[in-house]
Design a protein around this motif. Sequence first.
Motif, mmCIF file in Angstrom:
data_model
loop_
_atom_site.group_PDB
_atom_site.id
_atom_site.type_symbol
_atom_site.label_atom_id
_atom_site.label_comp_id
_atom_site.label_asym_id
_atom_site.label_seq_id
_atom_site.Cartn_x
_atom_site.Cartn_y
_atom_site.Cartn_z
ATOM 1 N N ARG A 26 0.827 -1.195 0.000
ATOM 2 C CA ARG A 26 0.000 0.000 0.000
ATOM 3 C C ARG A 26 0.863 1.247 0.000
ATOM 4 N NH1 ARG A 26 -5.203 -0.677 0.538
ATOM 5 N NH2 ARG A 26 -5.457 1.520 1.074
ATOM 6 N N GLY A 27 0.304 2.349 -0.464
ATOM 7 C CA GLY A 27 1.025 3.612 -0.497
ATOM 8 C C GLY A 27 1.394 4.103 0.895
ATOM 9 N N VAL A 28 2.438 4.913 0.974
ATOM 10 C CA VAL A 28 2.921 5.400 2.267
ATOM 11 C C VAL A 28 2.629 6.886 2.460
ATOM 12 C CG1 VAL A 28 4.726 3.652 2.417
ATOM 13 C CG2 VAL A 28 5.225 5.845 1.312
ATOM 14 N N VAL A 29 2.020 7.539 1.473
ATOM 15 C CA VAL A 29 1.681 8.952 1.606
ATOM 16 C C VAL A 29 0.172 9.122 1.450
ATOM 17 C CG1 VAL A 29 3.913 9.713 0.741
ATOM 18 C CG2 VAL A 29 2.023 9.429 -0.872
ATOM 19 N N ASN A 30 -0.346 10.186 2.027
ATOM 20 C CA ASN A 30 -1.764 10.506 1.921
ATOM 21 C C ASN A 30 -1.938 11.738 1.043
ATOM 22 O OD1 ASN A 30 -2.758 8.446 3.672
ATOM 23 N ND2 ASN A 30 -1.983 9.628 5.414
ATOM 24 N N THR A 31 -2.637 11.594 -0.054
ATOM 25 C CA THR A 31 -2.890 12.708 -0.964
ATOM 26 C C THR A 31 -4.379 12.792 -1.247
ATOM 27 O OG1 THR A 31 -2.557 11.290 -2.916
ATOM 28 C CG2 THR A 31 -0.624 12.465 -2.060
ATOM 29 N N GLU A 32 -4.807 13.948 -1.729
ATOM 30 C CA GLU A 32 -6.202 14.145 -2.106
ATOM 31 C C GLU A 32 -6.300 14.404 -3.605
ATOM 32 O OE1 GLU A 32 -7.941 17.218 0.208
ATOM 33 O OE2 GLU A 32 -7.860 16.083 2.100
ATOM 34 N N SER A 33 -7.360 13.908 -4.214
ATOM 35 C CA SER A 33 -7.558 14.061 -5.655
ATOM 36 C C SER A 33 -9.041 14.121 -5.945
ATOM 37 C CB SER A 33 -6.930 12.873 -6.401
ATOM 38 O OG SER A 33 -7.378 12.811 -7.749
ATOM 39 N N TRP A 34 -9.393 14.800 -7.036
ATOM 40 C CA TRP A 34 -10.795 14.825 -7.452
ATOM 41 C C TRP A 34 -11.287 13.437 -7.853
ATOM 42 C CZ3 TRP A 34 -12.176 13.769 -12.633
ATOM 43 C CH2 TRP A 34 -11.108 13.698 -13.531
ATOM 44 N N LEU A 35 -10.357 12.522 -8.116
ATOM 45 C CA LEU A 35 -10.733 11.146 -8.448
ATOM 46 C C LEU A 35 -11.003 10.294 -7.212
ATOM 47 C CD1 LEU A 35 -8.354 10.334 -11.442
ATOM 48 C CD2 LEU A 35 -10.816 10.740 -11.523
ATOM 49 N N ASP A 36 -10.869 10.888 -6.017
ATOM 50 C CA ASP A 36 -11.191 10.147 -4.800
ATOM 51 C C ASP A 36 -12.664 9.758 -4.750
ATOM 52 O OD1 ASP A 36 -8.586 10.275 -3.959
ATOM 53 O OD2 ASP A 36 -8.906 11.962 -2.567
ATOM 54 N N VAL A 37 -13.476 10.376 -5.592
ATOM 55 C CA VAL A 37 -14.889 10.005 -5.679
ATOM 56 C C VAL A 37 -15.040 8.547 -6.119
ATOM 57 C CG1 VAL A 37 -15.154 10.729 -8.095
ATOM 58 C CG2 VAL A 37 -17.134 10.772 -6.571
ATOM 59 N N GLY B 86 -9.619 15.835 -24.859
ATOM 60 C CA GLY B 86 -8.737 15.255 -25.868
ATOM 61 C C GLY B 86 -7.284 15.312 -25.452
ATOM 62 N N ALA B 87 -6.453 15.934 -26.287
ATOM 63 C CA ALA B 87 -5.008 15.993 -26.062
ATOM 64 C C ALA B 87 -4.558 17.190 -25.219
ATOM 65 C CB ALA B 87 -4.282 16.036 -27.406
ATOM 66 N N ASP B 88 -5.509 17.895 -24.603
ATOM 67 C CA ASP B 88 -5.138 19.011 -23.712
ATOM 68 C C ASP B 88 -4.244 18.509 -22.583
ATOM 69 O OD1 ASP B 88 -6.766 20.678 -25.182
ATOM 70 O OD2 ASP B 88 -8.367 20.785 -23.686
ATOM 71 N N PRO B 89 -3.312 19.341 -22.114
ATOM 72 C CA PRO B 89 -2.540 18.990 -20.910
ATOM 73 C C PRO B 89 -3.470 18.902 -19.700
ATOM 74 C CG PRO B 89 -1.529 20.840 -22.064
ATOM 75 C CD PRO B 89 -2.867 20.631 -22.680
ATOM 76 N N ASN B 90 -3.056 18.122 -18.702
ATOM 77 C CA ASN B 90 -3.843 18.009 -17.481
ATOM 78 C C ASN B 90 -3.997 19.380 -16.815
ATOM 79 O OD1 ASN B 90 -3.798 15.302 -17.973
ATOM 80 N ND2 ASN B 90 -3.186 14.731 -15.891
ATOM 81 N N ASP B 91 -5.198 19.626 -16.293
ATOM 82 C CA ASP B 91 -5.454 20.864 -15.568
ATOM 83 C C ASP B 91 -5.617 20.620 -14.073
ATOM 84 O OD1 ASP B 91 -7.783 19.434 -15.965
ATOM 85 O OD2 ASP B 91 -9.068 21.196 -16.059
ATOM 86 N N LEU B 92 -5.749 19.361 -13.668
ATOM 87 C CA LEU B 92 -5.923 19.024 -12.244
ATOM 88 C C LEU B 92 -4.929 17.939 -11.850
ATOM 89 C CD1 LEU B 92 -9.837 18.801 -12.055
ATOM 90 C CD2 LEU B 92 -8.388 20.679 -11.271
#
Length: 226
Positions: free
Chosen positions: A4-15, A220-226
């Motif tokens: 399992r991961g050793v750091v705690n992060t938050e993301s909009w994909l946590d949904v 599409g091919a836009d760079p990530n914004d989040l």
Amino acid sequence: MLIRGVVNTESWLDVLQYDEPPKFDVLAKSIEFANCRTFDEIGDYFADDYVFRGPIIGPITSDDVRNAQEGFNIQNAYPNLETRPFGFTIDPDNAYRCYWFERWEGTNTEGVKLGPIDLPPTNNDVKLPTHIMSAHWTPDAKIKYICLSNPLDRFEGTTKGAGAVFGLLVGAGVKSTGNVSVGDSFLRFQQRLFHAIGGFGRNWSVEEKIPQWWKSKARGADPNDL
């Protein structure tokens, strides 16, 4: 052993994470899904707010994916197409997410369509470079999000590094433009032009069809914004 991961992060994909463990076999359901061969077979697996995203395609609904591939005549062009899924594994950080590899191959025995252009079949045996798939399941055993990776080895196969549907189009005689990439200015312009005029299959769904849980405005091919 799952690490399992050793750091705690938050993301909009946590949904896409849930407090309760799955009450179904995520691995078995993913294997079952990945071995479906037609759009009619896979339709029942998708949640109402399902989204597909690839490196330069999406966010896009299942209906728009189907319409695009049927517009290109992909399944008829490759009647013996096999996606050859293998290497299924559950994400150690999300019990509702399953990863696997795919290595598509088939023979181009019927023509493909590019808008108003009909291309005759090449009759070539076509093998694509391997890519990774991942599926996020819901507690109701429905798929909410599928992600497809770039090809892992651009020297593998017969399509000069082109993968997935792009690779099948190259195998059917469409000239390869090399390895297109996220952020490419010309590709982004071309995608928006085709999105506006229609007729070439959508690179992403219209805004009102994209589920509200999908927060990224990159298309599409836009760079990530989040």
